[in-house]
Design a protein around this motif. Structure first.
Motif, PDB file in Angstrom:
ATOM      1  N   HIS A  96      13.753  -3.080  34.721  1.00  0.00           N
ATOM      2  CA  HIS A  96      14.196  -4.275  35.450  1.00  0.00           C
ATOM      3  C   HIS A  96      15.114  -5.192  34.646  1.00  0.00           C
ATOM      4  O   HIS A  96      15.655  -6.144  35.186  1.00  0.00           O
ATOM      5  N   CYS A  97      15.322  -4.912  33.357  1.00  0.00           N
ATOM      6  CA  CYS A  97      16.248  -5.743  32.574  1.00  0.00           C
ATOM      7  C   CYS A  97      17.683  -5.365  32.930  1.00  0.00           C
ATOM      8  O   CYS A  97      17.944  -4.342  33.584  1.00  0.00           O
ATOM      9  N   ASP A  98      18.634  -6.197  32.507  1.00  0.00           N
ATOM     10  CA  ASP A  98      20.026  -5.926  32.866  1.00  0.00           C
ATOM     11  C   ASP A  98      20.525  -4.625  32.270  1.00  0.00           C
ATOM     12  O   ASP A  98      21.394  -3.957  32.849  1.00  0.00           O
ATOM     13  N   GLN A  99      19.980  -4.212  31.120  1.00  0.00           N
ATOM     14  CA  GLN A  99      20.406  -2.945  30.529  1.00  0.00           C
ATOM     15  C   GLN A  99      19.916  -1.756  31.357  1.00  0.00           C
ATOM     16  O   GLN A  99      20.682  -0.836  31.653  1.00  0.00           O
ATOM     17  N   CYS A 100      18.672  -1.766  31.765  1.00  0.00           N
ATOM     18  CA  CYS A 100      18.167  -0.688  32.623  1.00  0.00           C
ATOM     19  C   CYS A 100      18.915  -0.646  33.953  1.00  0.00           C
ATOM     20  O   CYS A 100      19.272   0.436  34.446  1.00  0.00           O
ATOM     21  N   LEU A 101      19.178  -1.818  34.524  1.00  0.00           N
ATOM     22  CA  LEU A 101      19.802  -1.865  35.841  1.00  0.00           C
ATOM     23  C   LEU A 101      21.264  -1.443  35.816  1.00  0.00           C
ATOM     24  O   LEU A 101      21.848  -1.155  36.862  1.00  0.00           O
ATOM     25  N   THR A 102      21.874  -1.405  34.619  1.00  0.00           N
ATOM     26  CA  THR A 102      23.253  -0.929  34.509  1.00  0.00           C
ATOM     27  C   THR A 102      23.318   0.467  33.906  1.00  0.00           C
ATOM     28  O   THR A 102      24.387   0.940  33.518  1.00  0.00           O
ATOM     29  N   GLY A 103      22.178   1.150  33.832  1.00  0.00           N
ATOM     30  CA  GLY A 103      22.158   2.531  33.367  1.00  0.00           C
ATOM     31  C   GLY A 103      22.095   2.702  31.863  1.00  0.00           C
ATOM     32  O   GLY A 103      22.171   3.823  31.374  1.00  0.00           O
ATOM     33  N   ASN A 104      21.939   1.594  31.132  1.00  0.00           N
ATOM     34  CA  ASN A 104      21.878   1.655  29.666  1.00  0.00           C
ATOM     35  C   ASN A 104      20.425   1.553  29.204  1.00  0.00           C
ATOM     36  O   ASN A 104      20.067   0.675  28.415  1.00  0.00           O
ATOM     37  N   HIS A 105      19.594   2.468  29.689  1.00  0.00           N
ATOM     38  CA  HIS A 105      18.166   2.389  29.416  1.00  0.00           C
ATOM     39  C   HIS A 105      17.845   2.394  27.921  1.00  0.00           C
ATOM     40  O   HIS A 105      16.868   1.780  27.489  1.00  0.00           O
ATOM     41  N   ASN A 106      18.668   3.097  27.146  1.00  0.00           N
ATOM     42  CA  ASN A 106      18.414   3.155  25.705  1.00  0.00           C
ATOM     43  C   ASN A 106      18.601   1.809  25.023  1.00  0.00           C
ATOM     44  O   ASN A 106      18.196   1.618  23.874  1.00  0.00           O
ATOM     45  N   MET A 107      19.189   0.838  25.729  1.00  0.00           N
ATOM     46  CA  MET A 107      19.335  -0.520  25.215  1.00  0.00           C
ATOM     47  C   MET A 107      18.288  -1.470  25.804  1.00  0.00           C
ATOM     48  O   MET A 107      18.359  -2.680  25.597  1.00  0.00           O
ATOM     49  N   CYS A 108      17.341  -0.925  26.559  1.00  0.00           N
ATOM     50  CA  CYS A 108      16.304  -1.736  27.191  1.00  0.00           C
ATOM     51  C   CYS A 108      15.612  -2.615  26.152  1.00  0.00           C
ATOM     52  O   CYS A 108      15.251  -2.156  25.068  1.00  0.00           O
ATOM     53  N   TYR A 109      15.430  -3.877  26.504  1.00  0.00           N
ATOM     54  CA  TYR A 109      14.849  -4.834  25.560  1.00  0.00           C
ATOM     55  C   TYR A 109      13.401  -4.504  25.213  1.00  0.00           C
ATOM     56  O   TYR A 109      12.892  -4.942  24.186  1.00  0.00           O
ATOM     57  N   SER A 110      12.732  -3.755  26.058  1.00  0.00           N
ATOM     58  CA  SER A 110      11.333  -3.412  25.782  1.00  0.00           C
ATOM     59  C   SER A 110      11.091  -1.910  25.882  1.00  0.00           C
ATOM     60  O   SER A 110      10.002  -1.472  26.240  1.00  0.00           O
ATOM     61  N   ALA A 111      12.118  -1.121  25.584  1.00  0.00           N
ATOM     62  CA  ALA A 111      11.955   0.344  25.577  1.00  0.00           C
ATOM     63  C   ALA A 111      10.837   0.731  24.613  1.00  0.00           C
ATOM     64  O   ALA A 111      10.702   0.158  23.526  1.00  0.00           O
ATOM     65  N   GLN A 112      10.044   1.699  25.004  1.00  0.00           N
ATOM     66  CA  GLN A 112       8.924   2.159  24.188  1.00  0.00           C
ATOM     67  C   GLN A 112       9.313   3.427  23.453  1.00  0.00           C
ATOM     68  O   GLN A 112       9.591   4.457  24.078  1.00  0.00           O
ATOM     69  N   ALA A 113       9.356   3.358  22.135  1.00  0.00           N
ATOM     70  CA  ALA A 113       9.652   4.554  21.345  1.00  0.00           C
ATOM     71  C   ALA A 113       8.467   5.513  21.401  1.00  0.00           C
ATOM     72  O   ALA A 113       7.301   5.085  21.388  1.00  0.00           O
ATOM     73  N   THR A 114       8.754   6.787  21.449  1.00  0.00           N
ATOM     74  CA  THR A 114       7.719   7.806  21.623  1.00  0.00           C
ATOM     75  C   THR A 114       6.717   7.822  20.477  1.00  0.00           C
ATOM     76  O   THR A 114       5.550   8.174  20.677  1.00  0.00           O
ATOM     77  N   ILE A 115       7.150   7.424  19.268  1.00  0.00           N
ATOM     78  CA  ILE A 115       6.235   7.493  18.116  1.00  0.00           C
ATOM     79  C   ILE A 115       6.052   6.152  17.423  1.00  0.00           C
ATOM     80  O   ILE A 115       5.613   6.099  16.274  1.00  0.00           O
ATOM     81  N   VAL A 116       6.337   5.061  18.102  1.00  0.00           N
ATOM     82  CA  VAL A 116       6.062   3.729  17.547  1.00  0.00           C
ATOM     83  C   VAL A 116       5.029   3.061  18.433  1.00  0.00           C
ATOM     84  O   VAL A 116       5.288   2.751  19.598  1.00  0.00           O
ATOM     85  N   GLY A 117       3.833   2.888  17.904  1.00  0.00           N
ATOM     86  CA  GLY A 117       2.760   2.277  18.673  1.00  0.00           C
ATOM     87  C   GLY A 117       2.099   3.211  19.661  1.00  0.00           C
ATOM     88  O   GLY A 117       1.300   2.780  20.495  1.00  0.00           O
TER      89      GLY A 117
END
Length: 336
Positions: A96-117
């Motif tokens: 729902h952030c502006d990065q996800c909504l413009t197709g730049n999911h890898n820039m998502c402000y709260s993207a969850q890394a597969t091996i962090v946390g």
């Protein structure tokens, strides 16, 4: 409840040992993947050693995951049990952030890394949110596809981000895990490719991979002979270099693009950028759409990482193989 059998480290730099954990009931928008192969990236090693200060233990590495869909949540409509899929650096996005909504999911402000946390793919099962799970093209080899999901997309992403033309002259610094894939992709893209390497043993190998020429990165005269030659130079190494020298190799409006995680500050002169309008930039992995494009491109041009394989039970030997700089060129764990 689903029981996962994995390998985890319980302390900084510790050995990876058998480890079980339990997954809660699958969420409506989640996918469980039966892991078949998992590449080992230098980032796995960095996180094992807590080099970035964000590792949580017990730590299960692995973010170049290839397998088949084991289960899907009730709202997943485009994947089904048995589908061949991949999972890379990210396992979830906010959507729902502006990065996800413009197709730049890898820039998502709260993207969850597969091996962090969370626990990664050195395991028999891994869970992820469905937008981060990419279906594999039919003829992509599952045994070697894992490194494409991190290393491959890392070197592919700048080509589409900066609209690199097939007529471009491109240099690749470091013919290793990232660089050997970059050379293959750039050659198929149509570029004139120069491999920078300080290893005599890699010169012939780089040429076989598709490099048009090589330059010795430790020979100042060779480097000087290439001044004003390149539209783009991709640096895939994680060590500090004489960046000013590489800037001198760029044409006007050329770009030095960093893909390796260099921890030291860059020592650069603004005047070396300003006078010929040169740029220095960096990028992480790409969006799910970019990953799908990259996989399709690699399928079309038969691009495969060069891999060495270890069974999961030899995971510590595999990690040491990478740590010792012996990987030629990506290490992959096989679950069966």
């Amino acid at each position: 409840m689903t029981i996962v059998n994995a390998y985890a480290a319980h302390e900084t730099g510790g050995l990876l040992k058998p480890f079980q954990y339990q997954l809660p009931p699958i969420g409506a928008y989640e996918v469980d993947i039966q892991v078949q192969h998992c590449g080992i990236c230098h980032s796995d090693l960095s996180l094992l050693e807590n080099a970035w200060g964000v590792t949580q233990y017990p730590f299960v590495p692995g973010h170049e995951i290839v397998g088949t869909v084991l289960a899907v949540g009730q709202d997943v409509v485009h994947l089904k049990e048995g589908d061949r899929v991949g999972l890379g650096w990210h396992s979830a996005y906010c959507l729902h952030c502006d990065q996800c909504l413009t197709g730049n999911h890898n820039m998502c402000y709260s993207a969850q890394a597969t091996i962090v946390g969370r626990h990664g793919g050195f395991a028999d099962i891994v869970r992820a949110k469905v937008p981060s799970v990419v279906k594999l093209p039919d003829s992509v080899d599952m045994r070697t596809a894992g490194p494409l999901l991190c290393g491959g997309i890392t070197v592919f992403n700048p080509l589409i981000q900066f609209n690199i033309l097939p007529t471009a002259k491109v240099g690749v610094i470091g013919i290793g895990g990232l660089g050997h894939i970059a050379v293959q992709i750039l050659q198929a893209w149509g570029c004139e490719v120069t491999a920078f390497t300080s290893s005599e043993s890699k010169i012939e190998e780089a040429l076989k991979m598709g490099a048009n020429k090589t330059l010795n990165s430790r020979d100042s005269e060779e480097l000087k002979s290439a001044e004003n030659s390149f539209d783009l130079i991709l640096s895939t190494v994680n060590v500090e270099l004489d960046w000013s020298t590489y800037l001198s190799l760029l044409k006007p409006k050329g770009r030095l693009h960093l893909l390796g995680v260099v921890l030291e500050p860059l020592n650069l002169s603004v005047s070396s950028l300003l006078s010929r309008q040169k740029s220095v930039s960096a990028s992480p992995v790409g969006s799910p759409n970019a990953i799908a494009q990259m996989l399709e491109f690699c399928q079309r041009h038969n691009i495969k990482p060069i891999t060495q394989h270890f069974p999961l039970k030899e995971v510590n030997e595999a990690m040491e193989h990478l740590r010792a700089g012996k990987a030629r060129y990506r290490v992959v764990l096989d679950m069966n």
